[in-house]
Design an enzyme around this catalytic site. Sequence first.
Site, mmCIF file in Angstrom:
data_model
loop_
_atom_site.group_PDB
_atom_site.id
_atom_site.type_symbol
_atom_site.label_atom_id
_atom_site.label_comp_id
_atom_site.label_asym_id
_atom_site.label_seq_id
_atom_site.Cartn_x
_atom_site.Cartn_y
_atom_site.Cartn_z
ATOM 1 N N THR A 1 66.749 18.197 -33.973
ATOM 2 C CA THR A 1 66.492 19.565 -34.434
ATOM 3 C C THR A 1 66.933 19.748 -35.892
ATOM 4 O O THR A 1 66.233 20.395 -36.674
ATOM 5 C CB THR A 1 67.205 20.550 -33.477
ATOM 6 O OG1 THR A 1 66.573 20.391 -32.196
ATOM 7 C CG2 THR A 1 67.068 21.984 -33.925
ATOM 8 N N LYS B 1 55.876 6.566 -40.076
ATOM 9 C CA LYS B 1 57.247 6.168 -40.414
ATOM 10 C C LYS B 1 58.014 6.129 -39.097
ATOM 11 O O LYS B 1 58.572 7.118 -38.649
ATOM 12 C CB LYS B 1 57.846 7.191 -41.376
ATOM 13 C CG LYS B 1 58.872 6.632 -42.340
ATOM 14 C CD LYS B 1 60.083 6.019 -41.689
ATOM 15 C CE LYS B 1 61.056 7.064 -41.170
ATOM 16 N NZ LYS B 1 62.110 6.451 -40.315
ATOM 17 N N CYS C 1 64.080 13.004 -24.212
ATOM 18 C CA CYS C 1 64.265 14.438 -24.502
ATOM 19 C C CYS C 1 64.038 15.282 -23.255
ATOM 20 O O CYS C 1 64.438 16.444 -23.211
ATOM 21 C CB CYS C 1 63.355 14.872 -25.639
ATOM 22 S SG CYS C 1 61.633 14.456 -25.362
ATOM 23 N N GLU D 1 73.025 18.989 -27.370
ATOM 24 C CA GLU D 1 72.298 17.835 -26.849
ATOM 25 C C GLU D 1 73.132 16.574 -27.039
ATOM 26 O O GLU D 1 73.470 16.221 -28.168
ATOM 27 C CB GLU D 1 70.951 17.678 -27.567
ATOM 28 C CG GLU D 1 70.116 16.589 -26.934
ATOM 29 C CD GLU D 1 68.771 16.360 -27.613
ATOM 30 O OE1 GLU D 1 68.717 16.392 -28.848
ATOM 31 O OE2 GLU D 1 67.792 16.137 -26.891
ATOM 32 N N ALA E 1 64.395 18.319 -38.160
ATOM 33 C CA ALA E 1 63.195 19.175 -38.205
ATOM 34 C C ALA E 1 63.378 20.315 -39.202
ATOM 35 O O ALA E 1 62.426 20.711 -39.884
ATOM 36 C CB ALA E 1 62.902 19.728 -36.820
ATOM 37 N N GLU F 1 58.407 18.183 -32.208
ATOM 38 C CA GLU F 1 58.884 17.957 -30.828
ATOM 39 C C GLU F 1 60.345 17.563 -30.934
ATOM 40 O O GLU F 1 60.658 16.476 -31.414
ATOM 41 C CB GLU F 1 58.111 16.808 -30.168
ATOM 42 C CG GLU F 1 56.618 16.976 -30.135
ATOM 43 C CD GLU F 1 56.169 17.978 -29.095
ATOM 44 O OE1 GLU F 1 57.014 18.436 -28.297
ATOM 45 O OE2 GLU F 1 54.981 18.328 -29.115
ATOM 46 N N GLY G 1 61.957 14.199 -33.024
ATOM 47 C CA GLY G 1 63.298 13.767 -33.380
ATOM 48 C C GLY G 1 64.284 14.899 -33.216
ATOM 49 O O GLY G 1 64.076 15.813 -32.423
HETATM 50 O O1 TXE Z 1 67.177 11.446 -35.071
HETATM 51 P P1 TXE Z 1 66.393 11.797 -36.367
HETATM 52 P P2 TXE Z 1 68.656 10.871 -34.966
HETATM 53 C C1 TXE Z 1 68.070 14.073 -30.996
HETATM 54 C C2 TXE Z 1 69.259 13.536 -30.240
HETATM 55 C C3 TXE Z 1 69.936 12.698 -31.241
HETATM 56 C C4 TXE Z 1 69.727 13.530 -32.468
HETATM 57 C C5 TXE Z 1 69.816 12.806 -33.761
HETATM 58 O O2 TXE Z 1 70.115 14.601 -29.888
HETATM 59 O O3 TXE Z 1 71.288 12.506 -30.962
HETATM 60 O O4 TXE Z 1 68.414 14.028 -32.338
HETATM 61 O O5 TXE Z 1 69.126 11.584 -33.653
HETATM 62 C C6 TXE Z 1 63.348 10.408 -39.379
HETATM 63 N N1 TXE Z 1 62.764 13.503 -43.439
HETATM 64 N N2 TXE Z 1 66.876 13.290 -30.781
HETATM 65 O O6 TXE Z 1 69.505 11.323 -36.090
HETATM 66 O O7 TXE Z 1 67.213 11.518 -37.579
HETATM 67 C C7 TXE Z 1 64.095 9.207 -38.867
HETATM 68 O O8 TXE Z 1 64.063 8.161 -39.803
HETATM 69 C C8 TXE Z 1 61.845 12.866 -42.702
HETATM 70 C C9 TXE Z 1 65.912 13.869 -29.902
HETATM 71 O O9 TXE Z 1 68.534 9.417 -34.801
HETATM 72 O O10 TXE Z 1 65.813 13.130 -36.194
HETATM 73 C C10 TXE Z 1 63.333 8.927 -37.590
HETATM 74 O O11 TXE Z 1 62.127 8.241 -37.877
HETATM 75 N N3 TXE Z 1 62.152 12.072 -41.658
HETATM 76 C C11 TXE Z 1 64.637 13.173 -29.944
HETATM 77 C C12 TXE Z 1 63.011 10.325 -37.082
HETATM 78 O O12 TXE Z 1 63.147 11.182 -38.213
HETATM 79 C C13 TXE Z 1 63.437 11.936 -41.334
HETATM 80 C C14 TXE Z 1 64.599 11.741 -30.194
HETATM 81 C C15 TXE Z 1 63.930 10.835 -35.973
HETATM 82 O O13 TXE Z 1 65.275 10.661 -36.351
HETATM 83 C C16 TXE Z 1 64.452 12.590 -42.076
HETATM 84 C C17 TXE Z 1 65.616 11.307 -31.127
HETATM 85 C C18 TXE Z 1 64.065 13.402 -43.151
HETATM 86 N N4 TXE Z 1 64.953 14.067 -43.901
HETATM 87 C C19 TXE Z 1 66.712 12.071 -31.345
HETATM 88 N N5 TXE Z 1 65.639 12.277 -41.513
HETATM 89 C C20 TXE Z 1 63.537 13.650 -29.067
HETATM 90 N N6 TXE Z 1 63.065 14.868 -29.262
HETATM 91 O O14 TXE Z 1 63.058 12.941 -28.216
HETATM 92 C C21 TXE Z 1 65.392 11.455 -40.463
HETATM 93 N N7 TXE Z 1 64.062 11.240 -40.362
#
Ligand code: TXE
Length: 479
Positions: free
Chosen positions: A227, A172, A281, A383, A230, A247, A225
Amino acid sequence: MVDLQNFINGQFQAPLDGTYLENRNPATRESLGAVPDSKAEDIERAVTAAQAAFPAWSATSPEQRAGWLHKIANSIEANLEEFAALESQDQGKPISVARTVDIPRVVANFRFFAGAILHEASESHHRPGSINYTYRKPIGVAGLISPWNLPLYLLTWKIAPALATGNTAVCKPSEWTSLTAFRLSQIMADIDLPPGVCNLVFGTGPHAGAALTGHPDVPLISFTGGTATAQAIMSASAPHFKKLSLELGGKNPALIFDDADLDRHLPTLVRASFANQGEICLCNSRIYVQRALYAEFVERFVAAVRLLKVGDPSDPLTQIGALVSEPHWQKVRRYVALAKELGATVHCGGDVPELQPPFDRGFFLNPCVFTGLEDSCPVIQEEIFGPVVTISPFDNESEVIQRANNVRYGLAASVWTQDLSRAHRVAQALQSGIVWVNTWMNRDLRTPFGGMKASGMGREGGHYSLDFYSETQNICIEF
Ligand code: TXE
């Protein structure tokens, strides 16, 4: 314009309820096409296909699986320019970054794990009259969820080890950046990867993502993605005892001591802060400089940042492209406004550049450097994930270690000094999964990658990935 389709059981399929999301180029707001807004029923189909493919795929030899990964790598490499252009249009990143970092690393991910699986060896423990050996076997359907900052790079960092170890996968990708993942699925179709081995379902986190993480027949989830996301994934996985690799974000400190070789390292320090618009990140976001070097550092760093070229991501000379989306752009700008309200000194940037059409509508931000903020403020604690860094002075080693560790994150840190003893001492005292000394983002794919504290759980890379994507069994034989 490309209207994407899900890739399930080797077939391209529309989402079952026929709903789509609009995909826009963040540099111009122009439409790039439609992305399926898949729901639980699409995930169900993909999981069923991956389950059906598992017995045959997991029974293939490592050589056969390595062969498939090499085929994928070769096809991507043959289309590197196309992949780089798509990644740049979809994500906003400069084409130079997509061409030299993202897509070469995608190819490397497949080749690395194709090689790794051929060199895997397992332990045995001997004692008189008995022997124990460690047997690693594939687990089943891997759920792979990736973010928007390094779209195909991070997705394939999961797909390659998952398939190499004999699992099948349901992926996904981020709804903001699905284009290159779709192009990857076309390559998988072209090379006739057995149906169901790797399925890609496009859509949002709350719909497709949550359906995948809550699915009882997906025993492991690898997620990169935010925190907060997660935490939701951990809750959804808990009833099923899923194996998790998380991660997450970072608030990475750079510790610059007064003996640092600025002439040599300044360009790396600028890149470490602003590469990919700061949307990595691993980017530095808190720079601590020892007081004797502080004034000189601020002056030279800011002068270098002012020279960064912001604008059209397809221009090979551009160094800072567009932020990935309007909501993210607004989020970063709110932090800039907050820093100003808190009385920060703005040395450069934080404003929206004046660009020619069509880029005057894009989500651009001039790279921004602040000083004068307290460590406890949200700009230094949270962040931001954009082209924003803070610089603060420090006096001694123990003080800067304490300040560097004083955030909830612990992903990456860097130490800049010519004193070898200090480099080891400080590196080992930092609460950070990765510490670079006099370098940044120098990656060896065999090393453990992952974060401490709110930056994640588990490590991936080399045999850490092979372990994560396998079930480890001990077999004891008495003779
Ligand atoms: O990421 P999301 P977002 C950090 C960064 C950013 C913040 C939020 O600070 O501003 O996270 O970003 C999927 N169940 N990073 O909201 O939502 C989503 O569809 C399952 C750090 O855009 O965490 C996408 O595929 N999946 C980071 C993925 O999770 C879910 C990189 C990441 O999106 C879900 C990106 C759920 N309930 C953002 N909700 C890094 N570590 O590099 C969302 N997703």
